[in-house]
Enzyme design. Sequence first.
Site, PDB file in Angstrom:
ATOM      1  N   LEU A 162       0.886  -1.162   0.000  1.00 54.82           N
ATOM      2  CA  LEU A 162       0.000   0.000   0.000  1.00 54.82           C
ATOM      3  C   LEU A 162       0.929   1.218   0.000  1.00 54.82           C
ATOM      4  CD1 LEU A 162      -2.751  -1.117   2.548  1.00 54.82           C
ATOM      5  CD2 LEU A 162      -2.861  -1.114   0.044  1.00 54.82           C
ATOM      6  N   PRO A 163       1.109   1.851  -1.160  1.00 52.76           N
ATOM      7  CA  PRO A 163       2.262   2.729  -1.392  1.00 52.76           C
ATOM      8  C   PRO A 163       2.175   4.124  -0.765  1.00 52.76           C
ATOM      9  CG  PRO A 163       0.883   2.655  -3.337  1.00 52.76           C
ATOM     10  CD  PRO A 163       0.283   1.679  -2.377  1.00 52.76           C
ATOM     11  N   CYS A 164       2.380   4.184   0.549  1.00 51.57           N
ATOM     12  CA  CYS A 164       2.381   5.483   1.216  1.00 51.57           C
ATOM     13  C   CYS A 164       3.577   6.337   0.795  1.00 51.57           C
ATOM     14  CB  CYS A 164       2.355   5.311   2.735  1.00 51.57           C
ATOM     15  SG  CYS A 164       3.595   4.182   3.388  1.00 51.57           S
ATOM     16  N   HIS A 165       4.588   5.716   0.167  1.00 51.10           N
ATOM     17  CA  HIS A 165       5.734   6.505  -0.312  1.00 51.10           C
ATOM     18  C   HIS A 165       5.333   7.437  -1.444  1.00 51.10           C
ATOM     19  CE1 HIS A 165       5.715   2.875  -2.892  1.00 51.10           C
ATOM     20  NE2 HIS A 165       6.166   3.679  -3.830  1.00 51.10           N
TER      21      HIS A 165
END
Length: 209
Positions: free
Chosen positions: A168-171
């Site tokens: 889950l790409p919080c970056h």
Amino acid sequence: MSERIAAVPATQDEARILAELNKKFVHDARSQQLIEISYRIVDSPIGRLLLASTEAGLVRVAFETEGHERILEALAHKVGPRILKDDRSLDDAARQLDQYFSGTLQEFSLPLDLRLSTEFRRQVQLELGHIAYGQTQSYAQVAEHIGKPKAVRAVGSACATNPLPIVLPCHRVLRTDGSLGGYLGGLGIKTRLLKLENPDFDGGEATLF
């Protein structure tokens, strides 16, 4: 005078028997629902990653800098103490991560268990999956997309506590001015992930692509 006894390495047959016994143990433990969490540690270009799953799905991805022992202790407290290291488990998650880091996979397809997050944070974290590979959004934009435009700080907290980074790409979430903001794995890793997805990313304050 005591004598030291040198350890004798297992023969191929002994190693095979031990592997079969371990496989049977894992199978029996699973069939009797004795395992609450399975985990393995995989190598990656950004360091060793701990992958943990429940029967429901992937529950945790942890960076080496977080301290894997500490993460396992937290999982034992929050999910359950019956934890088994199983290098044969989580093959799909490990394979998809390898593909992601090699540049051949842009979107993960895995069952997820978000029990470690509150309802609001789950809403934010699932929204992260809609940010396209190679693109970014601001915390304010994510807040808008979930219908809570005033919850910018809360969105930031949800990203900072995301139990499934990379998947889950919080970056891909930056500050409104384009600066990096924070990241659980550290800003160096956040930058490397953004550059992996978009080689033109320069980390500058004006970068919102």
